[in-house]
Design an enzyme around this catalytic site. Structure first.
Site, PDB file in Angstrom:
ATOM      1  CG  HIS A 137      -4.279   5.036   6.329  1.00 31.08           C
ATOM      2  ND1 HIS A 137      -4.500   6.077   6.258  1.00 31.08           N
ATOM      3  CD2 HIS A 137      -4.935   4.827   4.837  1.00 31.08           C
ATOM      4  CE1 HIS A 137      -6.018   6.425   5.323  1.00 31.08           C
ATOM      5  NE2 HIS A 137      -5.103   5.969   4.797  1.00 31.08           N
ATOM      6  CG  ASP A 174      -3.265   9.167  -0.062  1.00 35.14           C
ATOM      7  OD1 ASP A 174      -3.281   7.954  -0.517  1.00 35.14           O
ATOM      8  OD2 ASP A 174      -4.785   9.198   0.841  1.00 35.14           O
ATOM      9  CG  HIS A 176      -7.972   7.552   2.028  1.00 36.91           C
ATOM     10  ND1 HIS A 176      -7.354   7.147   0.779  1.00 36.91           N
ATOM     11  CD2 HIS A 176      -9.455   6.738   1.794  1.00 36.91           C
ATOM     12  CE1 HIS A 176      -7.901   6.503  -0.120  1.00 36.91           C
ATOM     13  NE2 HIS A 176      -9.811   6.166   0.627  1.00 36.91           N
ATOM     14  CG  ASP A 267      -5.934   8.204  -2.987  1.00 34.72           C
ATOM     15  OD1 ASP A 267      -4.667   9.397  -2.705  1.00 34.72           O
ATOM     16  OD2 ASP A 267      -5.881   7.255  -1.823  1.00 34.72           O
ATOM     17  CE1 TYR A 307      -4.873   1.907  -3.547  1.00 33.15           C
ATOM     18  CE2 TYR A 307      -6.246   3.752  -3.015  1.00 33.15           C
ATOM     19  CZ  TYR A 307      -4.721   3.335  -2.778  1.00 33.15           C
ATOM     20  OH  TYR A 307      -4.807   3.087  -1.402  1.00 33.15           O
TER      21      TYR A 307
HETATM   22  C1  X5A Z   1      -3.001   4.313   1.244  1.00 30.21           C
HETATM   23  C2  X5A Z   1      -4.538   4.508   0.978  1.00 30.21           C
HETATM   24  C3  X5A Z   1      -7.197   3.566   1.340  1.00 30.21           C
HETATM   25  C4  X5A Z   1      -7.159   2.689   2.377  1.00 30.21           C
HETATM   26  C5  X5A Z   1      -9.466   2.782   1.919  1.00 30.21           C
HETATM   27  C6  X5A Z   1      -9.896   1.849   2.614  1.00 30.21           C
HETATM   28  N1  X5A Z   1      -5.295   3.651   1.492  1.00 30.21           N
HETATM   29  N2  X5A Z   1     -11.061   1.887   2.137  1.00 30.21           N
HETATM   30  O1  X5A Z   1      -4.870   5.246   0.275  1.00 30.21           O
HETATM   31 ZN    ZN Z   2      -5.328   7.220   0.150  1.00 34.29          ZN
END
Ligand code: X5A
Ligand code: ZN
Length: 629
Positions: A137, A174, A176, A267, A307
């Site tokens: 990110h 991932d 995201h 995740d 996570y």
């Molecule tokens: C690396 C990663 C996620 C951030 C989530 C914020 N970041 N809501 O999985």
């Molecule tokens: Zn992520």
């Protein structure tokens, strides 16, 4: 070829954590690394890996992606107290700083680069780096989403520089969107970035419009950014596999990467509180396995998110186990992607159609087109034949008037052109290979078609007329070779090189045309080497359907199979049979073989003698060869 799997880890990267209350960030904990590493130990995978030490990424390396100003900001957090740390963290979205963050972020970069070096030097074939903080990110001047330095983006730039790589594939599994990576390589065709992500029509973090499927890259990088947005939670093994089969893998095999970097976040796995997806750990084994078939197996997996400690560590183990080339685990669940997944896949594929051959030619090209008078008969043609609709009258007039102003005035003539022009145009533009056109005035439409061909730039057109069709043509320049197959002797006309009359009478029941096609027509046609063939079928033909099929079938070896068949009288049986041969419906039946009659044999002989000097493929005896030259 290199073998072995590197594992890069240092527990110093567990030395930072969230110091205050922040529900958005409290899932990013040191235990993520500890539990993954422990699980690798428990499965005896760790001892099978090659251990490579971490190092700090240098400032120069960090600045391959980040600005020096931003680097200074991150550096400055080392000595801050909690209040100052909170303040700096607040400048970014979903980020927390700790006094050790800077050191760990440098180790995460260095660990990633150590992995790239191990693979590129051939010390190992592939490997994984277990790092914190994650990277995908973070941006040139910003930390974001727990990420400080963009480990994978830096690694790609580093690999380009240090090893001169021209094509790197980044696979971001991932859950995201790694928008940071997208931004860095948006205009760069040497780095192909693929990401799937929970999107929910922009309602999920990071809530960006540019995470959608239509962000395909910019400028020279168009086509090198692949986003698969998931618009529902609960995506599972079959959805992920479908995205690999139908989006990533075809493009990746076409791209031919020299190195694969995986932004390896878990995740996207089952149980994760962020992703809410359903992919089981086994799924990651399969994803890894597919990617190992590219880039000579040179694959570097770098941890991003994940996570749910159990799901995370099991998935990490599946990845490493696969990198070590263990047999793959069975993948569970009904193998059927959900509707929402298929919809996303379809959208990405459509968005990327202009850039990738594998997506462009997804439907086999139409080989044969037909324009027939009675549209109701369309269903009688093979399904692979594309039936043309009526041509727009104005369009036709414009086209015709450009070549023949007089013709436009005659309604009946114009009408007869409609089908021929529609099909010929498709053939010339290579939208189809061949076609059939019914025309009420074959002489007018064929004459016009020939003009159109030369206007288009063709050099040689072979025109074979079966039956009574009068063509008024200038046949001296060799641009047309006209062959008439007719009933009786045309006494006044003598054969010339480019105008040949073949008198033929067919056996009503059986096919005796073999001798004419093989003994005369094909040798002449092959000697001529046309770049298009037009077969015109008029009234009073001396050739049956079997003979015409044989002719069209065997002529397909010439002119890249570009054949236009013009048929004057509506005769669905004939259209059907020609459509079959042209579209390649298997095993056409040419009818029982019949030997040619005395009369026909003599005709072939006569023509051969007359023309073998002009068309040398007619020679079939030593005598021909010696006296013909
Ligand atoms: C690396 C990663 C996620 C951030 C989530 C914020 N970041 N809501 O999985
Ligand atoms: Zn992520």
């Amino acid at each position: 070829m290199a073998s072995g799997t590197a594992l890069i880890y240092d527990d110093e990267m567990t030395s930072y954590k969230l110091l205050w209350d922040n529900p958005e960030c409290d899932i990013e904990v040191p235990e993520r690394l500890l539990s993954s590493y422990e699980q690798l130990k428990r499965y005896h995978l760790l001892e099978r890996c090659v251990h490579v030490p971490v190092r700090e990424g240098t400032e120069e390396e960090i600045m391959l992606v980040h600005s020096s100003e931003y680097l200074e900001v991150v550096k400055s957090t080392q000595t801050m107290n909690e209040e100052e740390l909170r303040r700096v963290s607040g400048n970014y979205d979903a980020v927390y700083f700790h006094p050790n963050t800077y050191r760990c972020a440098k180790l995460a970069v260095g660990a990633t680069l150590q992995l790239v070096d191990s693979v590129m030097s051939g010390k190992v074939c592939n490997g994984m780096a277990l790092v914190r903080p994650p990277g995908h990110h973070s941006q040139r001047t910003a930390a974001n989403g727990f990420c400080v330095f963009n480990n994978v983006a830096i690694a790609a730039q580093y690999a380009k520089r240090r090893y001169g790589l021209q094509r790197i594939l980044i696979v971001d599994w991932d859950v995201h969107h790694g928008q940071g990576i997208q931004y860095v390589f948006e205009e760069d065709p040497s780095v192909l970035y693929y990401s799937w992500h929970r999107y929910e029509r922009q309602q999920f973090w990071p809530l960006l419009r540019e995470s959608d499927y239509d962000a395909v890259g910019q400028g020279k990088g168009k086509g090198f950014n692949l986003n698969v947005p998931w618009n529902k939670v609960g995506m599972g093994n079959s959805d992920y596999l479908a995205a690999f089969f139908h989006v990533l893998l075809p493009v990746a095999f076409e791209f031919v990467p020299e190195l694969i970097l995986v932004s390896s976040g878990y995740d996207s796995g089952i149980g994760d509180p962020e992703g809410q997806m359903n992919a089981t750990p086994e799924c990651f084994a399969h994803l890894t396995h597919f990617l190992m078939q590219l880039a000579n197996g040179r694959l570097c997996a770098v941890l991003e998110g994940g996570y749910h400690l159990k799901s995370l560590s099991e998935s990490v183990c599946m990845t490493v186990k696969t990198l070590l080339r263990d047999p793959l685990p069975q993948i569970s669940g009904e193998m059927a992607p959900c509707l929402s997944a298929v919809e996303s896949i379809q959208n990405v594929r459509a968005a990327h159609k202009p850039y990738w051959k594998c997506l462009m030619y997804e439907v086999p090209p139409v080989k044969t087109a037909a324009a027939i008078v009675s549209k109701a008969d369309a269903h009688l043609l093979p399904i692979s034949v594309q039936v043309e609709m009526e041509m727009n009258a104005q369009e036709l007039k414009t086209l015709v008037s450009a070549l023949d102003a007089e013709l436009v005035k005659e309604e009946r003539a114009l009408l007869s052109l409609q089908n021929v022009v529609a099909i010929l145009d498709k053939i010339l533009k290579k939208k189809v290979c061949n076609g059939i056109a019914e025309s009420s005035l074959a002489s007018v439409s064929t004459t016009f078609a020939l003009k159109h061909c030369f206007d288009f730039g063709l050099q040689r057109v072979l025109c074979i007329v079966v039956g009574d069709v009068d063509l008024e043509l200038d046949l001296d320049d060799g641009k047309i070779l006209l062959m008439n197959i007719c009933q009786k002797q045309q006494t006044e006309k003598t054969n010339s090189k480019y105008h040949i009359s073949l008198n033929w009478r067919e056996d009503a029941e059986r096919n005796n045309f073999f001798c004419a096609v093989l003994g005369f027509i094909l040798p002449v046609a092959y000697s001529y080497q046309p770049d298009l063939m037009i077969i015109v079928i008029g009234p009073n033909r001396s050739l049956g359907i079997n003979g015409i099929s044989l002719l069209t079938c065997l002529l397909q070896g010439l002119a890249e199979s570009r054949i236009l068949v013009v048929i004057q009288d509506t005769e669905i049986k004939l259209v059907q049979s020609v459509a079959k041969t042209l579209s390649g419906v298997p095993a056409p039946d040419f009818g029982a073989y019949a030997p040619a009659s005395q009369e026909n044999v003599l005709e072939i002989k006569r023509l051969r003698n007359q023309l073998q000097q002009e068309w040398k493929m007619l020679r079939c005896s030593v005598r021909d060869w010696i006296f013909g030259s």
